[in-house]
Scaffold this motif. Sequence first.
Motif, mmCIF file in Angstrom:
data_model
loop_
_atom_site.group_PDB
_atom_site.id
_atom_site.type_symbol
_atom_site.label_atom_id
_atom_site.label_comp_id
_atom_site.label_asym_id
_atom_site.label_seq_id
_atom_site.Cartn_x
_atom_site.Cartn_y
_atom_site.Cartn_z
ATOM 1 N N GLY A 54 0.835 -1.193 0.000
ATOM 2 C CA GLY A 54 0.000 0.000 0.000
ATOM 3 C C GLY A 54 0.867 1.238 0.000
ATOM 4 O O GLY A 54 2.091 1.162 -0.145
ATOM 5 N N SER A 55 0.254 2.371 0.170
ATOM 6 C CA SER A 55 1.044 3.601 0.230
ATOM 7 C C SER A 55 1.708 3.700 1.594
ATOM 8 O O SER A 55 1.228 3.161 2.590
ATOM 9 C CB SER A 55 0.154 4.827 -0.017
ATOM 10 N N LEU A 56 2.850 4.368 1.615
ATOM 11 C CA LEU A 56 3.637 4.493 2.840
ATOM 12 C C LEU A 56 4.052 5.949 2.981
ATOM 13 O O LEU A 56 4.578 6.552 2.054
ATOM 14 C CB LEU A 56 4.847 3.577 2.763
ATOM 15 N N GLU A 57 3.820 6.486 4.140
ATOM 16 C CA GLU A 57 4.096 7.898 4.374
ATOM 17 C C GLU A 57 5.214 8.069 5.395
ATOM 18 O O GLU A 57 5.148 7.545 6.497
ATOM 19 C CB GLU A 57 2.832 8.595 4.884
ATOM 20 N N ILE A 58 6.270 8.772 5.009
ATOM 21 C CA ILE A 58 7.355 9.110 5.920
ATOM 22 C C ILE A 58 6.987 10.406 6.621
ATOM 23 O O ILE A 58 6.831 11.447 5.982
ATOM 24 C CB ILE A 58 8.685 9.266 5.162
ATOM 25 N N VAL A 59 6.829 10.337 7.936
ATOM 26 C CA VAL A 59 6.354 11.496 8.681
ATOM 27 C C VAL A 59 7.405 12.083 9.612
ATOM 28 O O VAL A 59 7.162 13.082 10.287
ATOM 29 C CB VAL A 59 5.080 11.137 9.487
ATOM 30 N N GLY A 60 8.577 11.444 9.701
ATOM 31 C CA GLY A 60 9.619 11.960 10.576
ATOM 32 C C GLY A 60 10.722 10.939 10.747
ATOM 33 O O GLY A 60 10.905 10.056 9.927
ATOM 34 N N SER A 61 11.464 11.037 11.834
ATOM 35 C CA SER A 61 12.523 10.085 12.133
ATOM 36 C C SER A 61 12.617 9.899 13.642
ATOM 37 O O SER A 61 12.133 10.718 14.422
ATOM 38 C CB SER A 61 13.869 10.580 11.571
ATOM 39 N N SER A 62 13.238 8.789 14.035
ATOM 40 C CA SER A 62 13.390 8.476 15.455
ATOM 41 C C SER A 62 14.658 7.662 15.628
ATOM 42 O O SER A 62 15.420 7.452 14.679
ATOM 43 C CB SER A 62 12.184 7.668 15.948
ATOM 44 N N ASP A 63 14.908 7.169 16.867
ATOM 45 C CA ASP A 63 16.078 6.341 17.130
ATOM 46 C C ASP A 63 16.031 5.042 16.350
ATOM 47 O O ASP A 63 17.056 4.401 16.133
ATOM 48 C CB ASP A 63 16.181 6.029 18.625
ATOM 49 N N TYR A 64 14.815 4.625 15.938
ATOM 50 C CA TYR A 64 14.668 3.387 15.182
ATOM 51 C C TYR A 64 14.788 3.608 13.681
ATOM 52 O O TYR A 64 14.706 2.655 12.908
ATOM 53 C CB TYR A 64 13.306 2.751 15.479
ATOM 54 N N GLY A 65 14.955 4.849 13.253
ATOM 55 C CA GLY A 65 15.014 5.145 11.824
ATOM 56 C C GLY A 65 13.869 6.054 11.432
ATOM 57 O O GLY A 65 13.386 6.863 12.233
ATOM 58 N N LEU A 66 13.412 5.922 10.196
ATOM 59 C CA LEU A 66 12.319 6.755 9.713
ATOM 60 C C LEU A 66 11.020 6.412 10.440
ATOM 61 O O LEU A 66 10.731 5.255 10.693
ATOM 62 C CB LEU A 66 12.135 6.557 8.203
ATOM 63 N N THR A 67 10.259 7.449 10.770
ATOM 64 C CA THR A 67 8.940 7.253 11.345
ATOM 65 C C THR A 67 7.943 7.219 10.197
ATOM 66 O O THR A 67 7.855 8.164 9.419
ATOM 67 C CB THR A 67 8.580 8.409 12.308
ATOM 68 N N GLN A 68 7.215 6.121 10.078
ATOM 69 C CA GLN A 68 6.359 5.918 8.921
ATOM 70 C C GLN A 68 4.940 5.564 9.340
ATOM 71 O O GLN A 68 4.695 5.070 10.431
ATOM 72 C CB GLN A 68 6.926 4.810 8.034
ATOM 73 N N ASP A 69 4.032 5.825 8.423
ATOM 74 C CA ASP A 69 2.623 5.510 8.652
ATOM 75 C C ASP A 69 2.001 5.236 7.286
ATOM 76 O O ASP A 69 2.610 5.477 6.249
ATOM 77 C CB ASP A 69 1.931 6.689 9.344
ATOM 78 N N GLY A 70 0.793 4.745 7.294
ATOM 79 C CA GLY A 70 0.088 4.575 6.037
ATOM 80 C C GLY A 70 -0.424 3.163 5.813
ATOM 81 O O GLY A 70 -0.149 2.239 6.585
ATOM 82 N N PRO A 71 -1.188 2.972 4.746
ATOM 83 C CA PRO A 71 -1.844 1.699 4.461
ATOM 84 C C PRO A 71 -0.918 0.490 4.351
ATOM 85 O O PRO A 71 -1.335 -0.628 4.668
ATOM 86 C CB PRO A 71 -2.552 1.974 3.134
ATOM 87 N N ALA A 72 0.320 0.669 3.885
ATOM 88 C CA ALA A 72 1.232 -0.477 3.801
ATOM 89 C C ALA A 72 1.473 -1.059 5.191
ATOM 90 O O ALA A 72 1.477 -2.283 5.376
ATOM 91 C CB ALA A 72 2.561 -0.065 3.165
ATOM 92 N N TRP A 73 1.646 -0.184 6.186
ATOM 93 C CA TRP A 73 1.866 -0.660 7.549
ATOM 94 C C TRP A 73 0.587 -1.254 8.128
ATOM 95 O O TRP A 73 0.640 -2.253 8.856
ATOM 96 C CB TRP A 73 2.373 0.469 8.433
ATOM 97 N N TRP A 74 -0.552 -0.643 7.849
ATOM 98 C CA TRP A 74 -1.810 -1.204 8.348
ATOM 99 C C TRP A 74 -2.022 -2.601 7.766
ATOM 100 O O TRP A 74 -2.467 -3.513 8.473
ATOM 101 C CB TRP A 74 -2.986 -0.306 7.978
ATOM 102 N N ALA A 75 -1.734 -2.757 6.478
ATOM 103 C CA ALA A 75 -1.894 -4.065 5.843
ATOM 104 C C ALA A 75 -0.918 -5.083 6.439
ATOM 105 O O ALA A 75 -1.279 -6.246 6.665
ATOM 106 C CB ALA A 75 -1.680 -3.953 4.333
ATOM 107 N N ALA A 76 0.325 -4.668 6.697
ATOM 108 C CA ALA A 76 1.302 -5.571 7.300
ATOM 109 C C ALA A 76 0.870 -5.991 8.699
ATOM 110 O O ALA A 76 1.036 -7.148 9.097
ATOM 111 C CB ALA A 76 2.680 -4.907 7.344
ATOM 112 N N ARG A 77 0.292 -5.052 9.446
ATOM 113 C CA ARG A 77 -0.199 -5.372 10.789
ATOM 114 C C ARG A 77 -1.362 -6.347 10.704
ATOM 115 O O ARG A 77 -1.438 -7.317 11.471
ATOM 116 C CB ARG A 77 -0.619 -4.092 11.506
ATOM 117 N N ASP A 78 -2.275 -6.117 9.770
ATOM 118 C CA ASP A 78 -3.383 -7.061 9.576
ATOM 119 C C ASP A 78 -2.852 -8.436 9.196
ATOM 120 O O ASP A 78 -3.380 -9.470 9.638
ATOM 121 C CB ASP A 78 -4.324 -6.558 8.478
#
Length: 224
Positions: free
Chosen positions: A92-116
């Motif tokens: 799905g689409s993936l949105e880079i919204v920032g960064s953290s100690d773990y790397g890029l902070t991301q959100d979006g349907p690709a992550w929701w689908a992976a979680r499902d």
Amino acid sequence: MAMKAETSLQVALIGDLVGSRRHPSRAVAQEQLIAALGVANEVVPAVQPLAPTVGDEFQGVYPDVATAARAALVVRLALAGDLDTRCGIGVGSLEIVGSSDYGLTQDGPAWWAARDAIVEAKRREGGQTKRLRTWLEVHEPGDRDDTPEIDVPLVNAFLLCRDDLVTRFDARQRRLVLGLLRGRTQKDLAAEERISASAVSQSLRRAGAFSVLAADELLAGSTS
């Protein structure tokens, strides 16, 4: 200044350790996971390499489903002892919204689908497909015209069969298959294991490992 969000279509992978709470040492289990992620990052090209996040979880981003599926396989093969992983792959689409100690902070349907997908993999482990460790979900793309054509049931059928075989591998068979994926020859592997090349071939054939490797290549060709 806030980071501008960037959106693109990607393949996300979310994974976690299976049975880590039963491991004698959670610290050792985490060290072994990090080492396995390092092997996967060496063997499998990633858009964003696999990295641990919180608890026993890890995540990464890949250019296509076949590459993500191979990364999930390599992590399993690289783990030592009784440790194993479960992975959800999401498209799905993936949105880079920032960064953290773990790397890029991301959100979006690709992550929701992976979680499902990882939730579904865990659910199916409780039934007749208890050896399943990997599942795929594709977020509904809406009116986007850049979504790759993916036969989700076919890919999940492949994952069901592959994981059933891999879960049955013993420690040596895991090392041998991982060695082949890293470009080693059967002769090299025989020397490392201090067994004959014939014994290597017999072990791989008996485990169905050659079928796993051939299927991996066919998946890569069908989803490229």
